[in-house]
Design a protein around this motif. Structure first.
Motif, PDB file in Angstrom:
ATOM      1  N   ASP A   7     -76.613 -39.089  -1.180  1.00 53.29           N
ATOM      2  CA  ASP A   7     -76.463 -38.125  -2.252  1.00 53.29           C
ATOM      3  C   ASP A   7     -76.799 -38.781  -3.596  1.00 53.29           C
ATOM      4  O   ASP A   7     -76.557 -39.962  -3.785  1.00 53.29           O
ATOM      5  CB  ASP A   7     -75.050 -37.574  -2.289  1.00 53.29           C
ATOM      6  CG  ASP A   7     -74.777 -36.613  -1.136  1.00 53.29           C
ATOM      7  OD1 ASP A   7     -75.692 -36.348  -0.341  1.00 53.29           O
ATOM      8  OD2 ASP A   7     -73.640 -36.139  -1.038  1.00 53.29           O
ATOM      9  N   ILE A   8     -77.315 -37.990  -4.518  1.00 53.88           N
ATOM     10  CA  ILE A   8     -77.766 -38.500  -5.807  1.00 53.88           C
ATOM     11  C   ILE A   8     -76.890 -37.952  -6.921  1.00 53.88           C
ATOM     12  O   ILE A   8     -76.634 -36.750  -6.996  1.00 53.88           O
ATOM     13  CB  ILE A   8     -79.225 -38.075  -6.065  1.00 53.88           C
ATOM     14  CG1 ILE A   8     -80.134 -38.718  -5.047  1.00 53.88           C
ATOM     15  CG2 ILE A   8     -79.650 -38.440  -7.468  1.00 53.88           C
ATOM     16  CD1 ILE A   8     -81.536 -38.217  -5.128  1.00 53.88           C
ATOM     17  N   ASP A   9     -76.471 -38.838  -7.810  1.00 54.58           N
ATOM     18  CA  ASP A   9     -75.792 -38.455  -9.032  1.00 54.58           C
ATOM     19  C   ASP A   9     -76.891 -38.259 -10.081  1.00 54.58           C
ATOM     20  O   ASP A   9     -77.481 -39.224 -10.560  1.00 54.58           O
ATOM     21  CB  ASP A   9     -74.824 -39.565  -9.444  1.00 54.58           C
ATOM     22  CG  ASP A   9     -74.110 -39.281 -10.754  1.00 54.58           C
ATOM     23  OD1 ASP A   9     -74.595 -38.436 -11.547  1.00 54.58           O
ATOM     24  OD2 ASP A   9     -73.077 -39.917 -10.991  1.00 54.58           O
TER      25      ASP A   9
ATOM     26  N   SER B 281     -73.526 -33.614  -6.775  1.00 53.54           N
ATOM     27  CA  SER B 281     -74.531 -34.476  -6.172  1.00 53.54           C
ATOM     28  C   SER B 281     -75.597 -33.651  -5.469  1.00 53.54           C
ATOM     29  O   SER B 281     -75.339 -32.531  -5.025  1.00 53.54           O
ATOM     30  CB  SER B 281     -73.886 -35.419  -5.151  1.00 53.54           C
ATOM     31  OG  SER B 281     -72.998 -36.284  -5.789  1.00 53.54           O
ATOM     32  N   LEU B 282     -76.774 -34.240  -5.393  1.00 52.50           N
ATOM     33  CA  LEU B 282     -77.886 -33.624  -4.660  1.00 52.50           C
ATOM     34  C   LEU B 282     -78.173 -34.444  -3.419  1.00 52.50           C
ATOM     35  O   LEU B 282     -78.035 -35.670  -3.432  1.00 52.50           O
ATOM     36  CB  LEU B 282     -79.160 -33.635  -5.506  1.00 52.50           C
ATOM     37  CG  LEU B 282     -79.262 -32.690  -6.665  1.00 52.50           C
ATOM     38  CD1 LEU B 282     -80.569 -32.931  -7.404  1.00 52.50           C
ATOM     39  CD2 LEU B 282     -79.204 -31.256  -6.194  1.00 52.50           C
TER      40      LEU B 282
ATOM     41  N   ALA C  77     -77.319 -26.982  -2.895  1.00 56.33           N
ATOM     42  CA  ALA C  77     -76.940 -26.989  -1.486  1.00 56.33           C
ATOM     43  C   ALA C  77     -77.873 -27.926  -0.726  1.00 56.33           C
ATOM     44  O   ALA C  77     -79.075 -27.944  -0.987  1.00 56.33           O
ATOM     45  CB  ALA C  77     -77.035 -25.583  -0.908  1.00 56.33           C
ATOM     46  N   PRO C  78     -77.348 -28.718   0.196  1.00 56.80           N
ATOM     47  CA  PRO C  78     -78.220 -29.636   0.934  1.00 56.80           C
ATOM     48  C   PRO C  78     -79.248 -28.878   1.752  1.00 56.80           C
ATOM     49  O   PRO C  78     -78.976 -27.825   2.314  1.00 56.80           O
ATOM     50  CB  PRO C  78     -77.265 -30.413   1.840  1.00 56.80           C
ATOM     51  CG  PRO C  78     -75.979 -29.700   1.810  1.00 56.80           C
ATOM     52  CD  PRO C  78     -75.969 -28.792   0.618  1.00 56.80           C
ATOM     53  N   ARG C  79     -80.445 -29.418   1.758  1.00 58.34           N
ATOM     54  CA  ARG C  79     -81.547 -28.844   2.531  1.00 58.34           C
ATOM     55  C   ARG C  79     -81.832 -29.810   3.668  1.00 58.34           C
ATOM     56  O   ARG C  79     -82.243 -30.948   3.443  1.00 58.34           O
ATOM     57  CB  ARG C  79     -82.775 -28.705   1.653  1.00 58.34           C
ATOM     58  CG  ARG C  79     -83.920 -28.062   2.360  1.00 58.34           C
ATOM     59  CD  ARG C  79     -84.990 -27.711   1.351  1.00 58.34           C
ATOM     60  NE  ARG C  79     -86.076 -27.103   2.050  1.00 58.34           N
ATOM     61  CZ  ARG C  79     -87.335 -27.447   1.916  1.00 58.34           C
ATOM     62  NH1 ARG C  79     -87.659 -28.393   1.090  1.00 58.34           N
ATOM     63  NH2 ARG C  79     -88.270 -26.850   2.598  1.00 58.34           N
ATOM     64  N   VAL C  80     -81.575 -29.410   4.896  1.00 53.91           N
ATOM     65  CA  VAL C  80     -81.716 -30.300   6.036  1.00 53.91           C
ATOM     66  C   VAL C  80     -82.958 -29.917   6.825  1.00 53.91           C
ATOM     67  O   VAL C  80     -83.161 -28.761   7.161  1.00 53.91           O
ATOM     68  CB  VAL C  80     -80.463 -30.229   6.948  1.00 53.91           C
ATOM     69  CG1 VAL C  80     -80.629 -31.099   8.167  1.00 53.91           C
ATOM     70  CG2 VAL C  80     -79.230 -30.607   6.162  1.00 53.91           C
TER      71      VAL C  80
END
Length: 194
Positions: free
Chosen positions: A1-3, A36-37, A150-153
């Motif tokens: 995850d990225i801050d 976070s992204l 939202a996380p993209r999986v």
């Protein structure tokens, strides 16, 4: 995850010498915290480095200013990089996102390959976002990108999730720019001679 706040600060620090050389300033407008992204840190850092280094090329020497704003709204994180340079004519705006093309007057524009913005757009789109320009001639060139929170999986099989992978040429180009940015940072570190 990225801050994202940390990523924006890091990119501003990495390009600090470019702005100092032009007598320009970078102003960050960041929230106290941001969600976070789920994305690749190095690729998004490359997008930020490209947008900031482009802004550094076009701001007026001695009075340049770039504002970087991060905000989260409507399920996405948005970053705006706006300079106080000459802006980009409406007819030239689509050209800046074409490979090996650059907008503006050939006699007065700084050197470049014409790959930074197309690659940056491709990176942002890989993570489900978009990158765009809304420039008014004479009022700078505000580049913006938005990424979903939202996380993209992307999964190759139910057991083995994977991240989207950029094309080989893009990965090589990113490595080259990251090396150049690191080299520029190392040259700013004072060395002792005693």
């Amino acid at each position: 995850d990225i801050d994202l706040c940390e990523l924006v600060r890091h990119s501003a620090d990495a390009t600090l010498q470019l702005f100092r050389d032009r007598g320009a300033e970078v102003h960050l407008h960041l929230p106290e915290s941001a969600p976070s992204l789920r994305a690749d840190h190095d690729r998004l850092l490359q997008v930020m480095l490209n947008l900031l280094s482009n802004a550094a090329k076009f701001v007026p020497k001695g009075s340049g200013r770039v504002d970087v704003t991060l905000r989260c709204e409507g399920g996405s994180a948005r970053v705006d990089v706006k300079d106080n340079g000459p802006g980009i004519e409406p007819a030239q705006q689509p050209v800046v996102f074409e490979k090996f093309r650059q907008g503006g007057d050939e006699r007065s524009r700084p050197q470049g390959t014409g790959l930074g913005l197309p690659i940056s757009r491709q990176i942002v789109e890989t993570f489900g976002g978009r990158l765009w320009l809304e420039s008014v001639p004479g009022d700078g060139a505000p580049f913006s990108f938005a990424l979903p929170l939202a996380p993209r999986v992307v999964a190759s099989s139910p057991r083995e999730p994977t991240r989207p992978r950029a094309p080989r040429a893009l990965r090589l180009h990113l490595r080259l720019h990251l090396r150049r940015a690191r080299a520029a940072n190392l040259s700013m570190i004072p060395t002792s001679t005693g």
